[in-house]
Design an enzyme around this catalytic site. Structure first.
Site, mmCIF file in Angstrom:
data_model
loop_
_atom_site.group_PDB
_atom_site.id
_atom_site.type_symbol
_atom_site.label_atom_id
_atom_site.label_comp_id
_atom_site.label_asym_id
_atom_site.label_seq_id
_atom_site.Cartn_x
_atom_site.Cartn_y
_atom_site.Cartn_z
ATOM 1 N N TYR A 79 -12.069 -8.903 -13.020
ATOM 2 C CA TYR A 79 -11.099 -8.560 -14.063
ATOM 3 C C TYR A 79 -11.440 -9.288 -15.358
ATOM 4 C CZ TYR A 79 -7.609 -5.611 -11.779
ATOM 5 O OH TYR A 79 -6.955 -4.546 -11.212
ATOM 6 N N HIS A 119 -9.211 20.231 13.096
ATOM 7 C CA HIS A 119 -8.810 19.914 14.468
ATOM 8 C C HIS A 119 -9.907 19.131 15.195
ATOM 9 C CE1 HIS A 119 -6.736 20.538 18.266
ATOM 10 N NE2 HIS A 119 -7.901 20.871 18.811
ATOM 11 N N ASP A 168 5.452 -2.990 -14.725
ATOM 12 C CA ASP A 168 6.711 -3.359 -14.078
ATOM 13 C C ASP A 168 7.717 -3.992 -15.030
ATOM 14 O OD1 ASP A 168 5.335 -2.477 -11.894
ATOM 15 O OD2 ASP A 168 5.540 -4.316 -10.715
ATOM 16 N N ARG A 179 15.466 1.864 1.240
ATOM 17 C CA ARG A 179 16.328 2.673 0.381
ATOM 18 C C ARG A 179 15.484 3.368 -0.685
ATOM 19 N NH1 ARG A 179 19.814 1.422 -4.212
ATOM 20 N NH2 ARG A 179 18.966 -0.699 -4.185
#
Length: 450
Positions: A100, A436, A304, A207
């Site tokens: 970073y 499959h 955030d 939730r």
């Protein structure tokens, strides 16, 4: 850009969103400075998604050893060593942190290892260096921090910041909370050998996720031996370990470690936002418009700290959209619709789009649901079930939600997310030939709504 400023862009926060924006802007010729007071990489890389996923892998081997016997393997005595795992994890995190830093430096940005605070619309104080710099644009990308409830003895508990650095694996751990962090670490610590008790003040974990997913994961966790106590909360924690914990119903318990996973809050305290005139929402998040711009034209925020969709890939997209808009003359809004997500609980969750409850608020729906024993469990003898669920709007037959619980759910939902984002219908799913034998084929073989 004007030479009257020290920088064209100054970024506060060296996490995923801030680093993406700084690299893009610097690569385009902008003068960019980035300040990070802890470690470059942010929560996700340093003490979040990345180390957590490594620990999920580590915890899964206990069941893998058991499952191997059903396939003819004789597995000898196994032993887990916490210090070995933590040392290996720390080495990998240090490698990523260096990448970073290198990314910012190689693009031409200035790397600063210091706390930064706003002084005004165009000024940032570098606390550790005792100086102030100016910037035409300021981007705040300081992420979030764990929330700890204000109860007696809370200082004796740990959060997701400390869980990755414990000197030893707790023998008995109490996890408080019912979100993805609480549930993921319940599975991790249980798989590594701890006795795990999880208390949650509501009636069902996770939730915000589909109710069928929530019930399925809860049942799976309980079946594995995790003690989940609903409608319960901690009233107080007494003393150092072993901790005497008193619950709100008057009951007590003794635990070697108490881990609060009771949500996260935007990391905005003490940053000088009020001084600069930046408006905050009720929960302390930075209020931004659809372009990630605050009420102060020169100041933006992503990730955030804005409390929109609190996922690392979303912060990266927001950082990139900011640069396109401000530096590349290409107005771009970050797209927060139909974002796929994964919860690395055990069993694992992958989800994209609307829950059944959310879809029903928009109109009539068809629900396709299948619960089945995966092929892997037939010889291992493990009694577990997978869940596949499609939420389809009846009017146009568009698949508005895909919900998966079981091994590989996160990998599957990444591809299902492409279909949902493109507006695929149930007919599109039906005419896709199944692969499959796989668990994923169930997504295209469910014919009748429940």
């Amino acid at each position: 850009m004007s030479d009257s400023f020290d920088y064209d862009l100054f970024v506060i926060g060296g996490g995923s969103g801030g680093v993406r924006a700084s690299r893009m802007a610097a690569s385009g010729g902008a003068r960019v400075g980035v300040a990070e007071e802890y470690r470059y990489g942010g929560t996700c890389v340093i003490r979040g998604c990345v180390p957590k996923k490594l620990m999920v892998y580590a915890s899964s081997f206990a069941e893998a050893f058991e499952d191997a016997e059903g396939y003819g393997w004789t597995v000898g005595e196994s032993r887990f060593d916490w210090t070995t795992l933590i040392a290996a994890k720390d080495k990998e995190i240090a490698r990523l942190e260096a990448l970073y830093e290198k990314g910012v430096a190689s693009s031409g940005g200035d790397l600063l290892h210091t706390r930064a605070e706003l002084v005004g619309p165009h000024e940032v104080r570098l606390v550790g260096e005792g100086r102030t710099v100016s910037a035409k644009h300021i981007l705040i990308a300081t992420g979030g921090a764990p929330f700890v409830p204000d109860i007696p003895g809370a200082e004796h508990a740990i959060t997701s910041n400390e869980i990755f650095h414990l000197p030893e694996l707790p023998r008995r751990i109490l996890i408080v909370g019912g979100g993805f962090i609480a549930c993921e670490f319940a599975g991790i610590l249980h798989g590594l050998g701890a006795q795990v008790t999880l208390v949650y003040r509501r009636d069902l974990i996770l939730r915000g996720f589909d109710d069928d997913v929530r019930a399925h994961v809860s049942a799976g966790m309980i079946a594995k031996g995790i003690d989940i106590r609903y409608q319960q909360d901690v009233a107080s924690i007494d003393g150092a370990a072993p901790h005497q914990v008193t619950f709100e119903d008057g009951g007590t318990g003794e635990f070697d470690c108490v881990f609060f996973a009771t949500g996260r809050k935007p990391n905005t305290e003490g940053m000088g936002l009020e001084r600069a005139g930046v408006k905050l929402s009720g929960n302390g998040a930075i209020a931004v418009d659809q372009w990630s711009q605050t009420n102060i034209p020169s100041i933006y925020a992503v990730g955030d700290v804005t409390d929109r969709v609190t996922l690392t890939p979303v912060a990266i997209r927001e950082g990139a959209a900011f640069v396109e808009t401000v530096f590349n003359a290409n107005p771009t809004k970050p797209d927060h619709a139909d974002v796929p997500s994964a919860v690395f609980t055990q069993p694992e969750v992958g989800a994209v789009g609307l829950t059944e409850a959310a879809a029903r608020k928009l109109g009539e729906v068809d629900i396709y649901r299948s619960t089945f024993r995966p092929m892997f469990a037939t010889l291992s003898g493990r009694d577990e079930k997978m869940l596949m669920k499609l939420v389809v709007m009846k009017a146009d037959q568009r698949v508005r939600g895909v919900h998966i619980v079981g091994h590989g759910a996160a990998e599957m939902v990444q591809l299902a997310g492409v279909a949902v984002k493109m507006g695929a219908t149930k007919e599109d799913f039906d005419r896709t030939v199944a692969v499959h034998p796989t668990a994923a084929e169930e997504l295209v073989t469910m014919r009748d709504p429940v």
